[in-house]
Design a protein around this motif. Structure first.
Motif, PDB file in Angstrom:
ATOM      1  N   LEU A 171      -9.787  11.127  -8.522  1.00  0.00           N
ATOM      2  CA  LEU A 171      -9.609  10.095  -9.535  1.00  0.00           C
ATOM      3  C   LEU A 171      -9.409   8.770  -8.823  1.00  0.00           C
ATOM      4  N   LEU A 172     -10.248   7.776  -9.176  1.00  0.00           N
ATOM      5  CA  LEU A 172     -10.161   6.456  -8.559  1.00  0.00           C
ATOM      6  C   LEU A 172      -9.514   5.475  -9.530  1.00  0.00           C
ATOM      7  N   LEU A 174       0.843  -1.188   0.000  1.00  0.00           N
ATOM      8  CA  LEU A 174       0.000   0.000   0.000  1.00  0.00           C
ATOM      9  C   LEU A 174       0.879   1.239   0.000  1.00  0.00           C
ATOM     10  N   LEU A 175       0.653   2.094  -0.975  1.00  0.00           N
ATOM     11  CA  LEU A 175       1.441   3.311  -1.127  1.00  0.00           C
ATOM     12  C   LEU A 175       0.569   4.506  -0.790  1.00  0.00           C
ATOM     13  N   THR A 176       1.048   5.383   0.118  1.00  0.00           N
ATOM     14  CA  THR A 176       0.357   6.632   0.421  1.00  0.00           C
ATOM     15  C   THR A 176       1.348   7.768   0.253  1.00  0.00           C
ATOM     16  N   ALA A 177       0.835   8.907  -0.229  1.00  0.00           N
ATOM     17  CA  ALA A 177       1.696  10.066  -0.435  1.00  0.00           C
ATOM     18  C   ALA A 177       0.843  11.313  -0.347  1.00  0.00           C
ATOM     19  N   THR A 178       1.447  12.401   0.113  1.00  0.00           N
ATOM     20  CA  THR A 178       0.731  13.663   0.265  1.00  0.00           C
ATOM     21  C   THR A 178       1.629  14.803  -0.195  1.00  0.00           C
ATOM     22  N   LYS A 232      -7.643   1.469 -15.763  1.00  0.00           N
ATOM     23  CA  LYS A 232      -9.054   1.802 -15.674  1.00  0.00           C
ATOM     24  C   LYS A 232      -9.234   2.835 -14.555  1.00  0.00           C
ATOM     25  N   TYR A 233     -10.034   3.900 -14.851  1.00  0.00           N
ATOM     26  CA  TYR A 233     -10.170   5.002 -13.912  1.00  0.00           C
ATOM     27  C   TYR A 233     -11.631   5.451 -13.853  1.00  0.00           C
ATOM     28  N   ARG A 262      -5.437  -0.402  -7.500  1.00  0.00           N
ATOM     29  CA  ARG A 262      -6.623   0.272  -7.021  1.00  0.00           C
ATOM     30  C   ARG A 262      -6.241   1.332  -6.002  1.00  0.00           C
ATOM     31  N   GLY A 263      -7.105   2.370  -5.907  1.00  0.00           N
ATOM     32  CA  GLY A 263      -6.840   3.455  -4.977  1.00  0.00           C
ATOM     33  C   GLY A 263      -7.459   4.737  -5.470  1.00  0.00           C
ATOM     34  N   TYR A 264      -6.899   5.876  -5.001  1.00  0.00           N
ATOM     35  CA  TYR A 264      -7.441   7.161  -5.432  1.00  0.00           C
ATOM     36  C   TYR A 264      -6.362   8.221  -5.289  1.00  0.00           C
ATOM     37  N   ILE A 265      -6.614   9.358  -5.972  1.00  0.00           N
ATOM     38  CA  ILE A 265      -5.781  10.543  -5.839  1.00  0.00           C
ATOM     39  C   ILE A 265      -6.716  11.743  -5.851  1.00  0.00           C
TER      40      ILE A 265
END
Length: 679
Positions: free
Chosen positions: A70-71, A3-7, A77-78, A32-35
């Motif tokens: 954006l998911l 799992l990658l998280t960034a801010t 696929k988005y 999968r994830g979001y920004i």
């Protein structure tokens, strides 16, 4: 946990995307994830570009936009929430698509917008609850952008097509078309393609036309089929409800000018005849629908052929010469004219003799025709047979020399040619004439045996045709730059055979009209073609045509032509496409009959091409009958990569302006317009 998280100033580069945003949560194993607060660009560039988004080469981008979130929903696929999308380059927001939700599938290169509006220069011009589009201009099912136009015969028109991409080799389109003066017309076409068959079908129906209170319809189909063992089949069906169908409902000259609609079916086979021969056989049936739209110009339907059987065979290269055979059987059917059956056999032998600079080809044959007269025989014609021997000899020489013109090296040729024909006279006035007519004399017909078309009339001949041509060929490239030609036929005895309604040639005429032609590149960016037909006995011009074209580059062309036929035709024709400043293009045509003091066709409009959108407005008017005309206005807004709003004028422009090209503002050079599709 992968799992990658960034801010803060997050940037993701993948093979075909660049995405920047504020906060990222991304599962590396599942994609999968979001920004949040994303800016995204869909690219066609290779992976590894390190430039910032503002400096990315737009020529390799397919689209870009912003959103609230954006998911990531799997590989490529988005789902994009509160999104905008445009194909314009960064810094240019001339138009954009705004959607509550935008689904992007790069695996299929498809975009789907929900609750979508199109904004053009800050003005909302289109809304749809559901809008599907291709990211790479490939075929896909879905509603197409509505089109509209106006015409004096149909009023304001509005069409919302639906495209169904059934399979890679099959598709269909439905065209509901509302016309304020006519009502709602339902249309659809179906296309299919296979290694062994191909075809298309279109059906149209207009229930209760508001102008005439009756149903109107049209049906048009074409099919080609490989049947195996060298057999092929085809059929072609064209039917409409009435004679004014096209003049009332179409806005294209090529359609409204149709007066005889063919309906036919063909069965054919071809193959080898020994080692040096070939043959072709066909069985053909044909019927016509004649459209009588102009009462001042009454029409007579052509003969139906039920059936027509044709056999042709050749053996070329044998020691004793070449052998040709043409045979046919036709049953001609007409409701008011004489009916009958005709059988033709025409075997011939020729002996080609040639070397590198000269040739001589003598030929002898026997043309045999038999008629069996049927119904409607009001003239009392009898069954009869005609047998005519035909002898001809053709010869020519090619001379060449090196020369210079304008400081450039050329090869100039001089190519004299002679063609002699002898056919004895036979009275043919007691024979029916199902299809023959007097051919127009030109460079294609003056070196032929028979001055009549078809098989019902064979002219008597004792004549010699002389011709000569000269060409200037670029010594470096081999391209022909200029050409000249002269030809005239000389009669050693008067010709007596004619067709009904055409008097025989005057007995004191010993030569045909003189033909002359000139054409080629007369100067840099200039080309011209001149044709002249001159009656040496009357000392007057029978026909004269001249046309010239100035084309310094693609997208800049001017055509000017003058056509004259004695006692029949005098027309001037001007057309142009002119790129003004790289984005603005003017288009126009004016075809005027000096003899009738009437404009036959007029067109005027402009195109504006930006990097990501184009606007075209064209007005078009053309004569449909001797006292009526059709006027249409085409307006189209093209948003590159998403939609085309309005009605395309391209078919009208391509037909009306010789040398017209669609310009692609994103390319370094113009590209020729081609309709994308199944074929």
């Amino acid at each position: 946990t992968d799992l990658l998280t960034a801010t803060g100033n997050v940037r993701i580069e993948q093979d075909r995307e660049i995405i920047e945003g504020h906060t990222l949560r991304y599962e590396l194993a599942t994609d999968r994830g979001y920004i949040t607060q994303p800016q995204y660009m869909l690219m066609s560039m290779p992976h590894g570009t390190q430039a910032g988004m503002a400096n990315t080469r737009f020529s390799q981008a397919e689209g870009r936009g912003t959103a609230e979130r954006l998911l990531f929903e799997g590989p490529l696929k988005y789902r994009i929430e509160r999104a905008s999308y445009t194909t314009c380059e960064p810094g240019n927001d001339a138009w954009f698509l705004r959607a509550k939700q935008l689904d992007i599938d790069r695996n299929r290169d498809v975009g789907v917008a929900h609750d979508a509006t199109i904004v053009f220069f800050d003005q909302t011009i289109f809304y749809s609850p559901y809008l599907s589009f291709s990211l790479n201009q490939q075929r896909k099912s879905g509603l197409l952008t509505p089109s509209y136009r106006t015409s004096n015969t149909t009023g304001f028109e509005f069409t919302t097509p639906y495209y169904w991409n059934i399979a890679p080799e099959m598709d269909a389109t439905l065209y509901p078309r509302y016309m304020t003066k006519r009502g709602l017309q339902l249309s659809g076409d179906f296309r299919y393609l296979n290694p062994n068959w191909r075809g298309e079908a279109r059906a149209e129906i207009l229930p209760s036309d508001q102008q005439i209170s009756r149903d109107r319809w049209g049906l048009f189909t074409k099919h080609q089929q490989k049947l195996g063992n060298a057999w092929n089949g085809a059929f072609n069906i064209n039917r409409v409800s009435d004679g004014n169908y096209f003049t009332d409902l179409s806005t294209l000259v090529a359609v409204t000018s149709q007066v005889h609609l063919p309906n036919d079916a063909t069965l054919s086979r071809s193959g080898s005849w020994g080692d040096i021969g070939t043959y072709n056989f066909s069985a053909y049936a044909q019927r016509w629908q004649t459209l009588q739209s102009d009462p001042q110009v009454p029409l007579v339907s052509p003969y139906n052929r039920q059936p027509q059987l044709t056999l042709s065979a050749q053996r070329v290269g044998a020691r004793w010469g070449d052998f040709d055979l043409l045979g046919s059987f036709v049953a001609f059917d007409h409701s008011s004219l004489v009916n009958g059956r005709r059988m033709v056999a025409y075997p011939s032998f020729s002996m080609p003799m040639q070397n590198a600079y000269a040739f001589v080809t003598p030929k002898i044959g026997l043309h045999t025709t038999h008629y069996a007269i049927g119904s409607n025989n009001t003239a009392g014609l009898q069954d009869t047979t005609r047998a005519l021997p035909i002898f001809s000899a053709e010869s020519g020489v090619v001379f060449e020399r090196e020369t210079r013109a304008g400081g450039l090296p050329f090869i100039q040729t001089l190519e004299p040619k002679a063609y002699y024909v002898y056919i004895p006279y036979k009275d043919q006035s007691g024979m029916p004439n199902f299809e023959s007519g007097l051919q127009d004399i030109n460079f294609a017909t003056i070196f032929t045996e028979n001055q009549f078309s078809g098989q019902d009339r064979i002219n008597d001949a004792n004549q010699l045709t002389f011709g000569a041509s000269s060409r200037f060929i670029d010594a470096g490239s081999g391209i022909e730059r200029l050409r000249f030609a002269l030809a005239q036929r000389y009669y050693f005895q008067p010709q007596r055979v004619t067709v009904p309604g055409v008097p025989p040639r005057a007995s004191d005429r010993n030569s045909s009209d003189l033909l002359a032609t000139f054409g080629g590149n007369i100067a840099k960016n200039w080309s011209a073609d001149v044709g002249w037909q001159y009656n040496t006995d009357l000392k007057q011009t029978q026909k004269f045509n001249v046309s010239t074209r100035y084309q310094p580059q693609q997208g800049k062309v001017v055509n000017l032509a003058y056509r004259e036929t004695i006692s029949a035709l005098r027309q001037v024709d001007f057309s142009t496409q002119w790129l003004i400043d790289g984005r603005w293009t003017a288009v126009g045509r004016w075809n005027f009959s000096l003899r009738d003091n009437r404009t036959l066709e007029a067109l005027a409009g402009f195109e504006y091409n930006d990097n990501c959108w184009a606007l075209r407005i064209v007005a078009h008017r053309f004569a449909t009958t001797s006292n009526a005309a059709n006027t249409s206005i085409f307006v189209q807004l093209e948003l590159n990569g998403v939609s085309k709003i309005g009605t395309s004028p391209f078919e009208v422009l391509r037909r009306s302006i010789s040398g017209y090209k669609k310009l692609d503002p994103r390319a370094t050079a113009p590209v020729e317009y081609n309709v994308p599709g199944l074929f």
